[in-house]
Design an enzyme around this catalytic site. Structure first.
Site, PDB file in Angstrom:
ATOM      1  N   ARG A   1      62.740 -53.388 -15.427  1.00 31.90           N
ATOM      2  CA  ARG A   1      62.199 -54.358 -16.388  1.00 31.90           C
ATOM      3  C   ARG A   1      62.957 -55.664 -16.225  1.00 31.90           C
ATOM      4  O   ARG A   1      64.054 -55.837 -16.767  1.00 31.90           O
ATOM      5  CB  ARG A   1      62.312 -53.820 -17.822  1.00 31.90           C
ATOM      6  CG  ARG A   1      61.222 -52.826 -18.153  1.00 31.90           C
ATOM      7  CD  ARG A   1      61.145 -52.503 -19.628  1.00 31.90           C
ATOM      8  NE  ARG A   1      62.185 -51.568 -20.037  1.00 31.90           N
ATOM      9  CZ  ARG A   1      62.064 -50.245 -19.971  1.00 31.90           C
ATOM     10  NH1 ARG A   1      60.958 -49.698 -19.489  1.00 31.90           N
ATOM     11  NH2 ARG A   1      63.041 -49.468 -20.369  1.00 31.90           N
TER      12      ARG A   1
ATOM     13  N   ASP B   1      70.256 -49.316 -21.217  1.00 32.91           N
ATOM     14  CA  ASP B   1      69.707 -50.337 -20.308  1.00 32.91           C
ATOM     15  C   ASP B   1      70.187 -51.729 -20.672  1.00 32.91           C
ATOM     16  O   ASP B   1      70.550 -52.007 -21.822  1.00 32.91           O
ATOM     17  CB  ASP B   1      68.176 -50.286 -20.326  1.00 32.91           C
ATOM     18  CG  ASP B   1      67.631 -49.035 -19.651  1.00 32.91           C
ATOM     19  OD1 ASP B   1      68.393 -48.393 -18.907  1.00 32.91           O
ATOM     20  OD2 ASP B   1      66.457 -48.696 -19.872  1.00 32.91           O
TER      21      ASP B   1
ATOM     22  N   TYR C   1      67.038 -51.979 -11.682  1.00 36.79           N
ATOM     23  CA  TYR C   1      66.375 -51.895 -12.992  1.00 36.79           C
ATOM     24  C   TYR C   1      64.970 -52.486 -12.937  1.00 36.79           C
ATOM     25  O   TYR C   1      64.744 -53.534 -12.333  1.00 36.79           O
ATOM     26  CB  TYR C   1      67.216 -52.626 -14.042  1.00 36.79           C
ATOM     27  CG  TYR C   1      66.758 -52.367 -15.449  1.00 36.79           C
ATOM     28  CD1 TYR C   1      66.605 -51.066 -15.917  1.00 36.79           C
ATOM     29  CD2 TYR C   1      66.464 -53.413 -16.310  1.00 36.79           C
ATOM     30  CE1 TYR C   1      66.178 -50.811 -17.211  1.00 36.79           C
ATOM     31  CE2 TYR C   1      66.043 -53.172 -17.621  1.00 36.79           C
ATOM     32  CZ  TYR C   1      65.895 -51.864 -18.052  1.00 36.79           C
ATOM     33  OH  TYR C   1      65.477 -51.620 -19.340  1.00 36.79           O
TER      34      TYR C   1
ATOM     35  N   ASP D   1      68.613 -54.633 -20.913  1.00 40.51           N
ATOM     36  CA  ASP D   1      67.773 -55.627 -21.580  1.00 40.51           C
ATOM     37  C   ASP D   1      67.991 -55.563 -23.095  1.00 40.51           C
ATOM     38  O   ASP D   1      68.869 -54.847 -23.580  1.00 40.51           O
ATOM     39  CB  ASP D   1      66.300 -55.424 -21.206  1.00 40.51           C
ATOM     40  CG  ASP D   1      65.792 -54.027 -21.562  1.00 40.51           C
ATOM     41  OD1 ASP D   1      66.540 -53.270 -22.223  1.00 40.51           O
ATOM     42  OD2 ASP D   1      64.657 -53.690 -21.181  1.00 40.51           O
TER      43      ASP D   1
ATOM     44  N   GLU E   1      70.042 -43.525 -22.274  1.00 34.36           N
ATOM     45  CA  GLU E   1      68.778 -43.228 -22.962  1.00 34.36           C
ATOM     46  C   GLU E   1      68.110 -41.945 -22.515  1.00 34.36           C
ATOM     47  O   GLU E   1      67.437 -41.292 -23.304  1.00 34.36           O
ATOM     48  CB  GLU E   1      67.742 -44.353 -22.735  1.00 34.36           C
ATOM     49  CG  GLU E   1      68.097 -45.671 -23.341  1.00 34.36           C
ATOM     50  CD  GLU E   1      68.712 -46.571 -22.300  1.00 34.36           C
ATOM     51  OE1 GLU E   1      68.535 -47.772 -22.427  1.00 34.36           O
ATOM     52  OE2 GLU E   1      69.387 -46.073 -21.378  1.00 34.36           O
TER      53      GLU E   1
ATOM     54  N   HIS F   1      68.971 -59.343 -14.541  1.00 32.20           N
ATOM     55  CA  HIS F   1      69.217 -60.545 -13.746  1.00 32.20           C
ATOM     56  C   HIS F   1      69.052 -60.342 -12.253  1.00 32.20           C
ATOM     57  O   HIS F   1      69.596 -61.089 -11.459  1.00 32.20           O
ATOM     58  CB  HIS F   1      70.624 -61.076 -14.041  1.00 32.20           C
ATOM     59  CG  HIS F   1      70.823 -61.382 -15.500  1.00 32.20           C
ATOM     60  ND1 HIS F   1      70.143 -62.389 -16.133  1.00 32.20           N
ATOM     61  CD2 HIS F   1      71.578 -60.766 -16.443  1.00 32.20           C
ATOM     62  CE1 HIS F   1      70.505 -62.416 -17.415  1.00 32.20           C
ATOM     63  NE2 HIS F   1      71.358 -61.439 -17.623  1.00 32.20           N
TER      64      HIS F   1
ATOM     65  N   GLU G   1      66.171 -54.306 -25.526  1.00 32.24           N
ATOM     66  CA  GLU G   1      65.927 -52.986 -26.119  1.00 32.24           C
ATOM     67  C   GLU G   1      67.149 -52.091 -25.933  1.00 32.24           C
ATOM     68  O   GLU G   1      67.568 -51.384 -26.848  1.00 32.24           O
ATOM     69  CB  GLU G   1      64.694 -52.326 -25.480  1.00 32.24           C
ATOM     70  CG  GLU G   1      63.369 -52.985 -25.805  1.00 32.24           C
ATOM     71  CD  GLU G   1      62.979 -52.892 -27.272  1.00 32.24           C
ATOM     72  OE1 GLU G   1      63.223 -51.841 -27.884  1.00 32.24           O
ATOM     73  OE2 GLU G   1      62.445 -53.878 -27.801  1.00 32.24           O
TER      74      GLU G   1
END
Length: 775
Positions: free
Chosen positions: A286, A77, A284, A79, A4, A329, A81
């Site tokens: 988030r 990423d 990470y 997640d 990203e 996780h 998104e």
């Protein structure tokens, strides 16, 4: 390989070497069309995606590089998104989601990236569908609700409603109303200070606590009953105690602790955390998991044992509160516990916080020894209690102590236990003094950004990736504002018994001061009331949390997103149609009384440009008078007297240079008027308080600044030639016009005819507006 962000691309490219070229897609590359919601409701909520104009160049470059490459890997990423971005890249670049290699990792380190490259997977369509369902549902709510507000409220069409943002505003609005309705109750708290010898035979002072008394007379009665008393230790108990460390950070707890300890807003915390992650310093950011990987736990153990010894290490596995959430996780932690410094601007403080919290989570409990002594009063049979606490082994406290939010309770209380001297049953103590201090109950505190996140998480509303955008949106839309509140002076009584004499004194304190708290605006309160009345499902906390759980079910492949949207849309659409047809217009007004001078009604209400007070009615022969509320005032709480005070404007301050000086509030805020000219007042000046002595220097200074900008003035035509940051320009009335470049060198010699011609030319050839291309 596509990621990203450029920072993430740079870090990964260093790790992978020449085999991979790592490029950035700069976040999402597609979004829903604006026209007709961008969703075909009749065809199973089929989304219509477009590449926004600002992403066309990025997509073009990625397509060219993809054609030249042997293979395209996706490393967005981990997640939902991130998964959705990978799927959109497949769609736009013509890649097959079922075979394109997709890698995920919790941290950007060499071992993690190399391990991920050895075990690629494909795009997880369950995660993609969960993200699509959220995006589509939120678009439906926004596009259907916002026009309802435009139709039902006399405001400019900048009102909006959203599924999570409206519920967040409701939380803040309800808390504000609880605070405004709260009536503080006073009671008298009894404390006594004694002296006794410590282990070195030196007399030391310590505190014992008594009961609470509803009134000053009750407290006086008790103190009177203590005159001439002996104070004898009745019982001493020593109990072991312990303190346990908190779990490693999740997104929510990091935001809360960064707010408490560093004073950071939620967006700032996430911005810095993103930089730390992309540079390979933390895992990470988030996540709602508190797990640590085995490798991470080994690194923490090594650091603890090397720094403090084996006794300080205690391995722990923390349990996740939200087992179903399919976000990252692992908890937020440093990627290398040996790294104590980072070279990220503003990043060191947040990194240290993450490092200390991770360390503490795997350290031993702090061991305490708590002493409780009961002290008899000979004259009335009552008891006092003295408590002391001694830290026998610091454990995790050597590194870190978790911060605390404002708690409910009473103002002015301290809960810190002191160390007691050695006490024994039967020991007679010397009373230094006994005080009954008036204390007041207090309401729940207003939300900070971080405590709002905590509440949303407790209610199951939103997920790690949504907290910061939700708060940014409600602030940007003007439904909520973040500001400080000044405290007010309050008197309280203190009754003191000393040497068998009782004295009463009145002292004062500042109460109610708050810093960087979230306050609902009048607009936020009015819109919230309307939405709760007509869209109770959307505004219901339990309903919103259930929707989040259904997104989780889709992410785990247990629910079809189309059927989930079906269950929501039909009753919601019915509510929209019913509201448009039957709901009254939003009035948002409060009648305050009658103007004694005119006998006309005085009302506080929402106007086109915000909250205001109105005297009279539009149907009256004489035009109504209006006054804008101050930033610190609210329609709900303003009194009649405060409202009438607003009509003191315009104020005549006196004369300067033979002309009156007047202060008033206009459409664009407060201003000073003098000699047919207007000078804006900054926020630091109150138009109701400013004096002539303050106003005159401001007029002189602003006039001088204006004179310095003025090149030439054509008084008859009211046209000015002014200096601007980008060169000279023409000003006529409120409009500005450019001066052609070839004329800018000789601007002082321009005649009125030449200037008029330039204005005509500019009006005949206005600058072309860029119209976005239809896709």
């Amino acid at each position: 390989m596509i990621v990203e962000s450029p920072a993430k691309a740079k870090t990964i490219e260093k790790i992978l070497g020449d085999d991979f070229q790592v490029k950035s897609c700069f976040g999402h590359i597609r979004d829903l069309e604006k026209d007709d919601m961008g969703i075909d409701i009749k065809k199973g909520y089929r989304p219509r995606y477009i590449v926004p104009e600002d992403k066309e160049k990025v997509v073009r470059e990625l397509k060219q590089i993809a054609k030249k490459s042997d293979e395209v890997w996706l490393a967005t990423d981990e997640d939902r998104e991130g998964e959705a971005i990978s799927w959109h890249l497949c769609e736009v670049l013509g890649l097959d989601p079922a075979s394109t290699k997709r890698i995920v990792f919790h941290e950007i380190t060499k071992p993690a990236i190399q391990s991920a490259v050895k075990a690629p997977r494909t795009v997880d369509m369950n995660l993609v569908n969960a993200q699509q369902a959220r995006r589509i549902l939120d678009r439906i709510v926004g596009f259907e609700l916002s026009p309802v507000l435009w139709r039902k409220m006399s405001m400019r069409n900048n009102l909006s409603a959203g599924r999570v943002q409206s519920v967040a505003v409701r939380l803040i609005a309800e808390r504000e109303r609880v605070i405004n309705a709260f009536q503080a109750e006073s009671s008298f708290k009894l404390d006594a200070w004694f002296t006794a010898p410590d282990i070195n035979k030196r007399n030391v002072s310590f505190k014992a606590e008594g009961g609470r008394y509803k009134s000053a007379s009750d407290a006086m009665t008790f103190l009177t009953s203590c005159t001439g008393a002996r104070y004898i230790v009745n019982d001493v108990q020593v109990k072991p105690g312990k303190k346990t460390p908190a779990a490693p950070f999740t997104t929510s707890t990091l935001q809360q602790e960064a707010s408490r300890k560093l004073g950071y807003g939620v967006s700032r915390t996430m911005l810095i955390a993103q930089k730390l992650y992309e540079s390979g310093y933390i895992s990470y950011m988030r996540t709602d998991s508190v797990n640590l990987s085995d490798t991470a736990m080994e690194g923490v153990q090594r650091q603890i044992v090397d720094s403090y010894g084996k006794r300080y290490h205690q391995p722990r596995r923390f349990k996740n509160k939200n087992e179903s959430a399919q976000e990252a996780h692992e908890a937020i932690r440093p990627t290398d516990m040996d790294r104590l410094k980072v070279d990220i601007a503003d990043g060191q403080k947040l990194y240290e916080l993450i490092w200390k919290r991770t360390m503490a989570s795997q350290m031993s409990d702090a061991e305490l020894e708590k002493t409780i002594a009961k002290i008899d009063i000979s004259t009335n049979g009552e008891q006092l209690t003295a408590q002391g606490e001694v830290l026998k082994f610091d454990g995790f406290l050597k590194v870190y102590m978790e911060g605390r939010d404002d708690d409910e309770g009473e103002e002015g209380e301290e809960d810190k236990d002191s160390i007691l001297p050695p006490l024994a049953p039967g020991q007679v103590l010397d009373l230094r003094e006994m005080k009954a201090t008036e204390r007041f109950s207090r309401p729940q505190p207003r939300f900070t950004e971080a405590s709002l996140v905590k509440k949303l998480e407790e209610l199951g509303i939103g997920r790690p990736s949504t907290y910061a955008p939700t708060i940014s949106t409600i602030l940007k839309r003007g439904y909520v504002e973040k500001r400080d509140k000044e405290g007010v002076r309050r008197d309280y009584q203190v009754l003191t018994l000393q040497r068998d004499e009782i004295k009463t004194v009145t002292q004062h304190e500042i109460t109610g001061a708050e810093k960087s708290k979230l306050f609902p605006t009048d607009l936020g309160l009015v819109v919230t009331d309307f939405l709760v009345q007509y869209f109770d499902d959307v505004m219901d906390y339990g309903f919103t949390a259930r929707i989040e759980q259904e997104f989780d079910e889709i992410a785990m492949g247990r629910m079809q997103w189309g059927s989930m949207l079906d269950g929501f849309y039909a009753p919601f659409k019915k509510d929209v149609e019913n509201t448009l047809e039957n709901a009254e217009r939003i009035r948002g007004e409060k009648e305050l009384g009658t103007d004694p001078a005119t006998g006309k009604k005085v009302v506080a209400r929402m106007g086109r440009y915000g909250p205001m007070v109105q005297i009279g009615d539009v149907s009256d022969e004489i035009k109504p008078r209006f006054a804008k509320l101050k930033n610190t005032q609210s329609i709900e709480t303003i009194t009649f007297d405060e409202a009438m005070e607003l009509f003191r404007l315009p104020r005549q301050l006196g004369e300067f240079e033979g002309h009156p000086v007047q202060v008033n509030i206009g459409k664009f805020g407060p201003y000073i008027a003098h000699d047919s000219k207007f000078y804006s007042l900054g926020k630091e000046h109150d138009p109701y308080e400013i004096s002539l002595d303050t106003a005159v220097p401001m007029i002189v200074e602003k006039r001088k600044a204006k004179d310095e900008r003025t090149i030439k003035l054509f008084e008859k035509e009211k046209i000015q030639l002014l200096r601007g940051p980008y060169g000279p320009y023409i000003k006529k009335g409120l409009r500005n016009f450019p001066i052609p470049k070839e004329k800018q060198e000789m601007v002082e010699q321009l005649t009125i005819e030449e200037v008029k011609q330039m204005i005509e030319d500019a009006m005949a050839n206005p600058p072309k507006k860029r119209i976005p291309k239809k896709k």
